[in-house]
Design a protein around this motif. Sequence first.
Motif, PDB file in Angstrom:
ATOM      1  N   SER A  38     -23.962  -5.079   9.139  1.00 55.01           N
ATOM      2  CA  SER A  38     -23.907  -4.270  10.366  1.00 55.01           C
ATOM      3  C   SER A  38     -22.500  -4.141  10.941  1.00 55.01           C
ATOM      4  O   SER A  38     -22.330  -3.523  11.996  1.00 55.01           O
ATOM      5  CB  SER A  38     -24.850  -4.830  11.447  1.00 55.01           C
ATOM      6  N   GLU A  39     -21.493  -4.679  10.284  1.00 55.73           N
ATOM      7  CA  GLU A  39     -20.121  -4.538  10.769  1.00 55.73           C
ATOM      8  C   GLU A  39     -19.593  -3.144  10.436  1.00 55.73           C
ATOM      9  O   GLU A  39     -19.976  -2.530   9.439  1.00 55.73           O
ATOM     10  CB  GLU A  39     -19.227  -5.599  10.129  1.00 55.73           C
ATOM     11  N   PHE A  40     -18.706  -2.648  11.289  1.00 55.05           N
ATOM     12  CA  PHE A  40     -18.044  -1.354  11.085  1.00 55.05           C
ATOM     13  C   PHE A  40     -16.558  -1.635  10.895  1.00 55.05           C
ATOM     14  O   PHE A  40     -15.890  -2.123  11.804  1.00 55.05           O
ATOM     15  CB  PHE A  40     -18.257  -0.453  12.302  1.00 55.05           C
ATOM     16  N   VAL A  41     -16.049  -1.340   9.696  1.00 54.25           N
ATOM     17  CA  VAL A  41     -14.649  -1.603   9.360  1.00 54.25           C
ATOM     18  C   VAL A  41     -13.958  -0.295   9.026  1.00 54.25           C
ATOM     19  O   VAL A  41     -14.467   0.520   8.253  1.00 54.25           O
ATOM     20  CB  VAL A  41     -14.542  -2.582   8.170  1.00 54.25           C
ATOM     21  N   ALA A  42     -12.801  -0.070   9.627  1.00 52.91           N
ATOM     22  CA  ALA A  42     -11.977   1.099   9.333  1.00 52.91           C
ATOM     23  C   ALA A  42     -10.819   0.688   8.428  1.00 52.91           C
ATOM     24  O   ALA A  42     -10.304  -0.426   8.528  1.00 52.91           O
ATOM     25  CB  ALA A  42     -11.439   1.717  10.619  1.00 52.91           C
ATOM     26  N   VAL A  43     -10.428   1.609   7.536  1.00 47.22           N
ATOM     27  CA  VAL A  43      -9.307   1.377   6.626  1.00 47.22           C
ATOM     28  C   VAL A  43      -8.286   2.474   6.861  1.00 47.22           C
ATOM     29  O   VAL A  43      -8.614   3.667   6.784  1.00 47.22           O
ATOM     30  CB  VAL A  43      -9.760   1.383   5.154  1.00 47.22           C
ATOM     31  N   VAL A  44      -7.052   2.075   7.160  1.00 50.13           N
ATOM     32  CA  VAL A  44      -5.979   3.039   7.387  1.00 50.13           C
ATOM     33  C   VAL A  44      -4.810   2.700   6.476  1.00 50.13           C
ATOM     34  O   VAL A  44      -4.672   1.574   5.990  1.00 50.13           O
ATOM     35  CB  VAL A  44      -5.513   3.043   8.859  1.00 50.13           C
ATOM     36  N   GLY A  45      -3.956   3.683   6.259  1.00 44.67           N
ATOM     37  CA  GLY A  45      -2.790   3.474   5.413  1.00 44.67           C
ATOM     38  C   GLY A  45      -2.177   4.799   5.030  1.00 44.67           C
ATOM     39  O   GLY A  45      -2.758   5.871   5.271  1.00 44.67           O
ATOM     40  N   PRO A  46      -1.005   4.786   4.391  1.00 45.57           N
ATOM     41  CA  PRO A  46      -0.324   6.025   4.015  1.00 45.57           C
ATOM     42  C   PRO A  46      -1.143   6.829   3.011  1.00 45.57           C
ATOM     43  O   PRO A  46      -1.996   6.284   2.297  1.00 45.57           O
ATOM     44  CB  PRO A  46       0.989   5.523   3.376  1.00 45.57           C
ATOM     45  N   SER A  47      -0.872   8.126   2.941  1.00 42.93           N
ATOM     46  CA  SER A  47      -1.516   8.962   1.924  1.00 42.93           C
ATOM     47  C   SER A  47      -1.194   8.419   0.529  1.00 42.93           C
ATOM     48  O   SER A  47      -0.057   8.036   0.250  1.00 42.93           O
ATOM     49  CB  SER A  47      -1.028  10.409   2.031  1.00 42.93           C
TER      50      SER A  47
ATOM     51  N   LYS B 214       5.002   1.822   9.865  1.00 45.87           N
ATOM     52  CA  LYS B 214       6.397   2.246   9.798  1.00 45.87           C
ATOM     53  C   LYS B 214       7.278   1.164   9.176  1.00 45.87           C
ATOM     54  O   LYS B 214       8.170   1.449   8.387  1.00 45.87           O
ATOM     55  CB  LYS B 214       6.912   2.585  11.212  1.00 45.87           C
ATOM     56  N   LEU B 215       7.020  -0.082   9.531  1.00 47.52           N
ATOM     57  CA  LEU B 215       7.780  -1.198   8.940  1.00 47.52           C
ATOM     58  C   LEU B 215       7.554  -1.249   7.431  1.00 47.52           C
ATOM     59  O   LEU B 215       8.492  -1.439   6.654  1.00 47.52           O
ATOM     60  CB  LEU B 215       7.362  -2.512   9.579  1.00 47.52           C
ATOM     61  N   ASN B 216       6.303  -1.067   7.023  1.00 46.97           N
ATOM     62  CA  ASN B 216       5.995  -1.094   5.600  1.00 46.97           C
ATOM     63  C   ASN B 216       6.641   0.083   4.867  1.00 46.97           C
ATOM     64  O   ASN B 216       7.118  -0.062   3.734  1.00 46.97           O
ATOM     65  CB  ASN B 216       4.484  -1.083   5.391  1.00 46.97           C
ATOM     66  N   GLU B 217       6.676   1.239   5.515  1.00 50.11           N
ATOM     67  CA  GLU B 217       7.289   2.429   4.920  1.00 50.11           C
ATOM     68  C   GLU B 217       8.777   2.199   4.682  1.00 50.11           C
ATOM     69  O   GLU B 217       9.326   2.553   3.637  1.00 50.11           O
ATOM     70  CB  GLU B 217       7.082   3.635   5.835  1.00 50.11           C
TER      71      GLU B 217
ATOM     72  N   ILE C   4      -3.552  -5.118   1.313  1.00 52.65           N
ATOM     73  CA  ILE C   4      -3.854  -5.300   2.734  1.00 52.65           C
ATOM     74  C   ILE C   4      -2.695  -6.055   3.382  1.00 52.65           C
ATOM     75  O   ILE C   4      -2.407  -7.201   3.023  1.00 52.65           O
ATOM     76  CB  ILE C   4      -5.175  -6.059   2.928  1.00 52.65           C
ATOM     77  N   ILE C   5      -2.015  -5.393   4.326  1.00 47.35           N
ATOM     78  CA  ILE C   5      -0.888  -6.036   4.994  1.00 47.35           C
ATOM     79  C   ILE C   5      -1.289  -6.609   6.353  1.00 47.35           C
ATOM     80  O   ILE C   5      -0.544  -7.404   6.930  1.00 47.35           O
ATOM     81  CB  ILE C   5       0.302  -5.076   5.150  1.00 47.35           C
ATOM     82  N   HIS C   6      -2.473  -6.208   6.851  1.00 52.69           N
ATOM     83  CA  HIS C   6      -2.916  -6.745   8.141  1.00 52.69           C
ATOM     84  C   HIS C   6      -4.401  -6.476   8.328  1.00 52.69           C
ATOM     85  O   HIS C   6      -4.905  -5.425   7.920  1.00 52.69           O
ATOM     86  CB  HIS C   6      -2.125  -6.093   9.290  1.00 52.69           C
ATOM     87  N   GLU C   7      -5.102  -7.437   8.914  1.00 54.09           N
ATOM     88  CA  GLU C   7      -6.486  -7.254   9.354  1.00 54.09           C
ATOM     89  C   GLU C   7      -6.514  -7.434  10.865  1.00 54.09           C
ATOM     90  O   GLU C   7      -6.105  -8.472  11.375  1.00 54.09           O
ATOM     91  CB  GLU C   7      -7.422  -8.271   8.699  1.00 54.09           C
TER      92      GLU C   7
END
Length: 257
Positions: free
Chosen positions: A34-43, A251-254, A216-219
């Motif tokens: 039942s958890e809702f997890v979003a994933v974001v990151g560069p194209s 931005k730091l990762n980029e 994964i650089i951060h949760e």
Amino acid sequence: MALEFRSVTKQFATGGGRNVLTAVQDISFKVAQSEFVAVVGPSGCGKSTILSMTAGLYQPTSGEVLVSENLVTRPNPRVGFMLQKDLLLPWRTIVKNVEFGLEARGVPRKERRERALFELERCHLTGFENHFPYQLSGGMRQRAALARTLAIDPDIILLDEPFSALDAQTKLLIQNSFAETIQEAGITTLLITHDLSEAVIMSDRVLVLSERPGTIIHEMAVDLPDRAHPLARRQLPEVHRYAAEIFDLLKLNERAA
């Protein structure tokens, strides 16, 4: 545990098999029931690849993907997948579209009609059962696509930028409708999005991926009330703080890539 990635790497052959592209590398995370997890990151960082491996459309090059503690080795009927486009069949009525997955599984006509009508009511589409897709707005079509996904009774729903093609006002309303429906159904959800505010207001947790190969650089745990009402969440000042923190990480990762 509803979903688990264990040290997953996925590579694709390119250039006629002469080269190898690593989409994601050493990905490990867990998603509770039942958890809702979003994933974001560069194209191009492998976000959609993660969804495809969860659905069993791709197999990892190394590592393991587990759904409900079972190893994923083929397409999984317990996983629902929604894309940017609703992919409704234009020659079928809305109720017939919602029945489609059940029909493919051989569910008897009476049962699939009852389930389709129930999901259309839950998605606030009662009265539009016999309309055709071209007669519905973009937001209503996405709700119909959600009803079709819910009708197969999935354990997990995968959302690949399902709101990105909607205008701003419709997007806000549909986000709220989706959130209410998914929480009511108790379904585990994995959302891919480029909208950082959307990731925050919709989820319990956000996974931030690096440039390709995605790692994964951060949760980030989203400590906000009332996940079922993202419109109310959007008004909270903490949303901007969370989104800014994610932006800074990207931005730091980029710059480091």
